[in-house]
Design a protein around this motif. Structure first.
Motif, mmCIF file in Angstrom:
data_model
loop_
_atom_site.group_PDB
_atom_site.id
_atom_site.type_symbol
_atom_site.label_atom_id
_atom_site.label_comp_id
_atom_site.label_asym_id
_atom_site.label_seq_id
_atom_site.Cartn_x
_atom_site.Cartn_y
_atom_site.Cartn_z
ATOM 1 N N TRP A 14 0.833 -1.201 0.000
ATOM 2 C CA TRP A 14 0.000 0.000 0.000
ATOM 3 C C TRP A 14 0.871 1.256 0.000
ATOM 4 O O TRP A 14 1.703 1.459 0.874
ATOM 5 N N GLY A 15 0.700 2.089 -1.030
ATOM 6 C CA GLY A 15 1.433 3.330 -1.122
ATOM 7 C C GLY A 15 2.799 3.219 -1.759
ATOM 8 O O GLY A 15 3.514 4.219 -1.867
ATOM 9 N N GLN A 16 3.182 2.019 -2.219
ATOM 10 C CA GLN A 16 4.485 1.822 -2.841
ATOM 11 C C GLN A 16 4.432 1.852 -4.365
ATOM 12 O O GLN A 16 5.452 2.031 -5.024
ATOM 13 N N PHE A 17 3.244 1.645 -4.937
ATOM 14 C CA PHE A 17 3.118 1.687 -6.393
ATOM 15 C C PHE A 17 1.719 2.128 -6.768
ATOM 16 O O PHE A 17 0.733 1.480 -6.410
ATOM 17 N N TRP A 18 1.644 3.262 -7.486
ATOM 18 C CA TRP A 18 0.362 3.696 -8.018
ATOM 19 C C TRP A 18 0.596 4.464 -9.314
ATOM 20 O O TRP A 18 1.698 4.931 -9.587
ATOM 21 N N ILE A 19 -0.454 4.546 -10.122
ATOM 22 C CA ILE A 19 -0.398 5.197 -11.427
ATOM 23 C C ILE A 19 -1.492 6.248 -11.485
ATOM 24 O O ILE A 19 -2.635 5.987 -11.097
ATOM 25 N N THR A 20 -1.146 7.441 -11.972
ATOM 26 C CA THR A 20 -2.143 8.487 -12.193
ATOM 27 C C THR A 20 -2.171 8.849 -13.673
ATOM 28 O O THR A 20 -1.161 8.745 -14.371
ATOM 29 N N PHE A 21 -3.336 9.264 -14.151
ATOM 30 C CA PHE A 21 -3.528 9.654 -15.545
ATOM 31 C C PHE A 21 -3.959 11.115 -15.601
ATOM 32 O O PHE A 21 -4.655 11.601 -14.703
ATOM 33 N N ASN A 22 -3.576 11.801 -16.678
ATOM 34 C CA ASN A 22 -3.914 13.221 -16.794
ATOM 35 C C ASN A 22 -5.334 13.440 -17.306
ATOM 36 O O ASN A 22 -5.772 14.576 -17.445
#
Length: 271
Positions: free
Chosen positions: A131-139
């Motif tokens: 948890w909190g070590q890998f995430w992806i955000t999109f514009n």
């Protein structure tokens, strides 16, 4: 910033089904998303799988529902590149990888000694599903997302994706749960396509069902907007059938049989 390496049309994949088949690239409507999943098991931290037909079938089925999309292979990056990594698609969508991950490179035909390796080439993004070590955000909002995961669940647990956007949605990847490295080096493909506007998302947080981390190879990522999704009512026709739960061996075999029947129908309609 890197531009996707755009792929040519997939060659037709053959599919063999046996009585002992497990989940094999089946398209499963669940949580209203359309899910694409395939997995091939391994039990070696040092020897990679030479072939992985079930994940490849899932990937091909996923990509057949998209247009103008590409696959990020991470081959253009220098090993040890880490931090925030932004990837931009041809249509202008930017995906930023966050967390403690970095680019790892291993020679083809080998692993990093812990069961992790690239799908095609040398490079992959080494991520930790804590948890909190890998995430992806999109514009911008996206409607489709797919990737390969190598060496997931070898010490227990299943990968969980938390989709953020208009609402928070949690999806569990049905990977085989290993024990003390029993599924080291296994390969899976997981893809999702939103079926309605409420399911669009702008971020994905990775976690494990055990609440503990699991370091894995993340490779060959694809994402797309709703404009890049081919609507199901105009894509190659697939029969609407009730899909049994895959919580038993019989359920898994039934899923495989349905997936094989669907693929055969699609092949005939292409002729």
């Amino acid at each position: 910033m890197a531009i996707f390496s755009w792929v040519k049309k997939f060659s037709q994949l053959s599919l063999m089904v046996g009585a002992a088949a497990a989940v094999i690239g089946v398209t499963v409507p669940t949580h209203a998303y359309t899910i694409f999943f395939g997995e091939d098991l391994n039990n070696s931290p040092n020897i990679p799988l030479r072939s992985f037909p079930n994940p490849q079938t899932a990937e091909a089925n996923f990509l057949s529902r998209l247009t103008n999309t590409g696959i990020e292979t991470f081959e253009s990056f220098t090993p040890t590149t880490g931090g925030r990594l932004t990837l931009t698609s041809q249509s202008g969508i930017a995906a930023t990888l966050h967390g403690s991950g970095s680019i790892v490179s291993v020679p083809p035909g080998t692993t990093n000694g812990l069961g992790r390796y690239s799908i095609y080439g040398r490079n992959f993004w080494e991520a930790n599903a804590d948890w909190g070590q890998f995430w992806i955000t999109f514009n911008q909002t996206v409607a489709a997302f797919g990737f390969y995961g190598i060496d997931i669940g070898d010490f227990g647990g299943q990968l969980v994706l938390n989709l953020g956007g208009g609402r928070m949605t949690q999806l569990t990847v049905p990977n085989t749960i290993g024990r003390t490295g029993s599924t080291d080096g296994s390969v899976l493909y997981f893809g999702i396509i939103a079926d309605n506007r409420e399911e669009y998302f702008t971020s994905i947080l990775f976690n494990m069902s055990t609440g503990q981390g699991d370091v894995f190879a993340f490779d060959n990522m694809t994402f797309g907007s709703i404009e890049e999704v081919i609507p199901s009512d105009v894509s190659i026709g697939e029969p609407k059938v009730a899909i049994p739960e895959s919580s038993s061996v019989f359920g898994a075999i039934a899923l495989g049989a349905i997936g094989a029947t669907s693929l055969l129908l699609r092949q005939r309609q292409r002729r």
